[in-house]
Write a protein that holds these residues in place. Structure first.
Motif, PDB file in Angstrom:
ATOM      1  N   LEU A  47       0.866  -1.181   0.000  1.00  0.00           N
ATOM      2  CA  LEU A  47       0.000   0.000   0.000  1.00  0.00           C
ATOM      3  C   LEU A  47       0.894   1.220   0.000  1.00  0.00           C
ATOM      4  O   LEU A  47       1.820   1.317   0.817  1.00  0.00           O
ATOM      5  CB  LEU A  47      -0.908   0.016   1.228  1.00  0.00           C
ATOM      6  CG  LEU A  47      -1.863   1.217   1.277  1.00  0.00           C
ATOM      7  CD1 LEU A  47      -3.048   0.977   0.355  1.00  0.00           C
ATOM      8  CD2 LEU A  47      -2.328   1.474   2.680  1.00  0.00           C
ATOM      9  N   TRP A  57      -3.146   0.354  -3.814  1.00  0.00           N
ATOM     10  CA  TRP A  57      -3.069  -0.978  -3.216  1.00  0.00           C
ATOM     11  C   TRP A  57      -2.687  -1.959  -4.310  1.00  0.00           C
ATOM     12  O   TRP A  57      -3.397  -2.097  -5.297  1.00  0.00           O
ATOM     13  CB  TRP A  57      -4.415  -1.334  -2.612  1.00  0.00           C
ATOM     14  CG  TRP A  57      -4.512  -2.657  -1.919  1.00  0.00           C
ATOM     15  CD1 TRP A  57      -3.547  -3.305  -1.217  1.00  0.00           C
ATOM     16  CD2 TRP A  57      -5.674  -3.485  -1.843  1.00  0.00           C
ATOM     17  NE1 TRP A  57      -4.036  -4.477  -0.700  1.00  0.00           N
ATOM     18  CE2 TRP A  57      -5.342  -4.620  -1.075  1.00  0.00           C
ATOM     19  CE3 TRP A  57      -6.968  -3.379  -2.344  1.00  0.00           C
ATOM     20  CZ2 TRP A  57      -6.255  -5.634  -0.799  1.00  0.00           C
ATOM     21  CZ3 TRP A  57      -7.866  -4.385  -2.066  1.00  0.00           C
ATOM     22  CH2 TRP A  57      -7.512  -5.496  -1.300  1.00  0.00           C
ATOM     23  N   SER A  73      -8.462  -7.822   2.502  1.00  0.00           N
ATOM     24  CA  SER A  73      -8.442  -6.417   2.920  1.00  0.00           C
ATOM     25  C   SER A  73      -7.047  -5.832   2.783  1.00  0.00           C
ATOM     26  O   SER A  73      -6.052  -6.508   3.047  1.00  0.00           O
ATOM     27  CB  SER A  73      -8.877  -6.290   4.384  1.00  0.00           C
ATOM     28  OG  SER A  73     -10.212  -6.682   4.529  1.00  0.00           O
ATOM     29  N   SER A  74      -7.007  -4.556   2.432  1.00  0.00           N
ATOM     30  CA  SER A  74      -5.732  -3.836   2.362  1.00  0.00           C
ATOM     31  C   SER A  74      -5.292  -3.472   3.780  1.00  0.00           C
ATOM     32  O   SER A  74      -6.088  -3.499   4.718  1.00  0.00           O
ATOM     33  CB  SER A  74      -5.901  -2.555   1.549  1.00  0.00           C
ATOM     34  OG  SER A  74      -6.612  -1.576   2.301  1.00  0.00           O
ATOM     35  N   PRO A  75      -4.039  -3.083   3.918  1.00  0.00           N
ATOM     36  CA  PRO A  75      -3.631  -2.493   5.197  1.00  0.00           C
ATOM     37  C   PRO A  75      -4.419  -1.188   5.409  1.00  0.00           C
ATOM     38  O   PRO A  75      -4.849  -0.555   4.443  1.00  0.00           O
ATOM     39  CB  PRO A  75      -2.144  -2.196   4.999  1.00  0.00           C
ATOM     40  CG  PRO A  75      -1.722  -3.073   3.868  1.00  0.00           C
ATOM     41  CD  PRO A  75      -2.919  -3.222   2.988  1.00  0.00           C
ATOM     42  N   PRO A  76      -4.617  -0.782   6.656  1.00  0.00           N
ATOM     43  CA  PRO A  76      -5.367   0.460   6.902  1.00  0.00           C
ATOM     44  C   PRO A  76      -4.577   1.698   6.463  1.00  0.00           C
ATOM     45  O   PRO A  76      -3.354   1.690   6.451  1.00  0.00           O
ATOM     46  CB  PRO A  76      -5.587   0.457   8.412  1.00  0.00           C
ATOM     47  CG  PRO A  76      -4.530  -0.430   8.953  1.00  0.00           C
ATOM     48  CD  PRO A  76      -4.202  -1.433   7.884  1.00  0.00           C
ATOM     49  N   PHE A  77      -5.316   2.746   6.108  1.00  0.00           N
ATOM     50  CA  PHE A  77      -4.703   4.029   5.739  1.00  0.00           C
ATOM     51  C   PHE A  77      -5.648   5.133   6.171  1.00  0.00           C
ATOM     52  O   PHE A  77      -6.759   4.875   6.616  1.00  0.00           O
ATOM     53  CB  PHE A  77      -4.405   4.090   4.229  1.00  0.00           C
ATOM     54  CG  PHE A  77      -5.593   3.864   3.348  1.00  0.00           C
ATOM     55  CD1 PHE A  77      -6.381   4.932   2.922  1.00  0.00           C
ATOM     56  CD2 PHE A  77      -5.938   2.586   2.925  1.00  0.00           C
ATOM     57  CE1 PHE A  77      -7.476   4.727   2.100  1.00  0.00           C
ATOM     58  CE2 PHE A  77      -7.029   2.370   2.094  1.00  0.00           C
ATOM     59  CZ  PHE A  77      -7.797   3.447   1.688  1.00  0.00           C
ATOM     60  N   ASP A  86      -9.314   4.903  10.536  1.00  0.00           N
ATOM     61  CA  ASP A  86      -8.762   3.986   9.534  1.00  0.00           C
ATOM     62  C   ASP A  86      -9.739   3.749   8.400  1.00  0.00           C
ATOM     63  O   ASP A  86     -10.947   3.641   8.603  1.00  0.00           O
ATOM     64  CB  ASP A  86      -8.430   2.632  10.171  1.00  0.00           C
ATOM     65  CG  ASP A  86      -7.197   2.692  11.050  1.00  0.00           C
ATOM     66  OD1 ASP A  86      -6.436   3.670  10.951  1.00  0.00           O
ATOM     67  OD2 ASP A  86      -7.000   1.751  11.835  1.00  0.00           O
ATOM     68  N   TYR A  88      -9.849   1.378   4.541  1.00  0.00           N
ATOM     69  CA  TYR A  88      -9.182   0.290   3.846  1.00  0.00           C
ATOM     70  C   TYR A  88     -10.002  -0.137   2.650  1.00  0.00           C
ATOM     71  O   TYR A  88     -11.171   0.237   2.512  1.00  0.00           O
ATOM     72  CB  TYR A  88      -8.871  -0.882   4.788  1.00  0.00           C
ATOM     73  CG  TYR A  88     -10.048  -1.387   5.578  1.00  0.00           C
ATOM     74  CD1 TYR A  88     -10.730  -2.533   5.194  1.00  0.00           C
ATOM     75  CD2 TYR A  88     -10.484  -0.724   6.715  1.00  0.00           C
ATOM     76  CE1 TYR A  88     -11.810  -2.999   5.918  1.00  0.00           C
ATOM     77  CE2 TYR A  88     -11.564  -1.181   7.442  1.00  0.00           C
ATOM     78  CZ  TYR A  88     -12.220  -2.322   7.045  1.00  0.00           C
ATOM     79  OH  TYR A  88     -13.295  -2.779   7.759  1.00  0.00           O
ATOM     80  N   GLU A  90     -11.273  -3.446   0.158  1.00  0.00           N
ATOM     81  CA  GLU A  90     -11.544  -4.879   0.215  1.00  0.00           C
ATOM     82  C   GLU A  90     -11.771  -5.412  -1.190  1.00  0.00           C
ATOM     83  O   GLU A  90     -12.319  -4.711  -2.043  1.00  0.00           O
ATOM     84  CB  GLU A  90     -12.784  -5.179   1.060  1.00  0.00           C
ATOM     85  CG  GLU A  90     -12.606  -4.921   2.526  1.00  0.00           C
ATOM     86  CD  GLU A  90     -13.843  -5.232   3.347  1.00  0.00           C
ATOM     87  OE1 GLU A  90     -13.689  -5.471   4.545  1.00  0.00           O
ATOM     88  OE2 GLU A  90     -14.964  -5.224   2.791  1.00  0.00           O
ATOM     89  N   CYS A 107     -14.731   2.609   5.565  1.00  0.00           N
ATOM     90  CA  CYS A 107     -14.355   3.531   6.633  1.00  0.00           C
ATOM     91  C   CYS A 107     -15.139   3.099   7.864  1.00  0.00           C
ATOM     92  O   CYS A 107     -16.267   2.628   7.756  1.00  0.00           O
ATOM     93  CB  CYS A 107     -14.615   4.984   6.260  1.00  0.00           C
ATOM     94  SG  CYS A 107     -16.255   5.350   5.642  1.00  0.00           S
TER      95      CYS A 107
END
Length: 196
Positions: A47, A57, A73-77, A86, A88, A90, A107
């Motif tokens: 990411l 991503w 799921s992606s890492p949080p951002f 956070d 992310y 999906e 979110c």
């Protein structure tokens, strides 16, 4: 204790089990219990953020992910402001067809609404929609708050088989009042003179 009925056998003396000054220890475990963990493919991903409005991503080896229908799921951002919490992305493989997937923007703040743009394959598949805080997959599919992608279409995957999903924030549509007050107060404090 040795010699009594039902008593454990006496432990051997250390001198009796040493071989050339070395004690060999082994452990065997019976695998007669069902496994409680579900093993899926290991997701290789990255990411990258550009400012506070764009996240990229990258998912590697997408062909392996398609075999497993799990939600990835992606890492949080964080977009726009740290207090928005956070966020992310999906990916659900195999929806609506085997070689397709659906991408969601998540979110975690209830009642927050963000206008986001998702893009795959350099714009081959792109869509802007209003993401809702604490929404779920079923509602987002029903209301079209997602991006459906045909992974077998030209230029969607790069030469290595990786998928690049670009997410950008277009607008903060609605933020809960309590969060608006927190953001305002934090921004005011940031503008106070600094003491040395």
């Amino acid at each position: 204790a040795a010699g009594r009925p039902g008593a454990p056998p006496a432990s051997p003396r250390l001198e009796d089990v040493l071989r050339d000054g070395v004690l060999e220890v082994g452990l065997e475990m019976a695998d007669d219990s069902p496994s409680t963990s579900v093993q899926g493919p290991i997701v290789q991903q990255s990411l990258q953020m550009t400012g506070l409005e764009v996240a990229e991503w990258r998912l590697f080896n997408v062909d392996k992910l398609l075999k497993d229908r799990r939600l990835f799921s992606s890492p949080p951002f964080r977009f726009h402001h740290v207090l928005l919490g956070d966020m992310y992305l999906e990916l659900r493989p195999g929806v609506p067809y085997e070689e397709h997937c659906v991408l969601f923007f998540r979110c975690r703040v209830p009642r927050m609404r963000l206008r986001v743009h998702l893009e795959v394959g350099g714009g081959a598949f792109a869509k802007s929609f209003e993401a809702m805080g604490r929404s779920n997959e079923e509602l987002d599919l029903k209301d079209g708050r997602c991006l459906q992608v045909n992974l077998s279409a030209p230029n969607v995957l790069d030469a290595s088989g990786a998928l690049l999903v670009r997410a950008s924030l277009e607008e903060v549509v609605a933020v809960p009042n309590t969060l608006q007050d927190l953001i305002r107060r934090q921004d005011e404090r940031a503008s106070w003179p600094k003491r040395l």
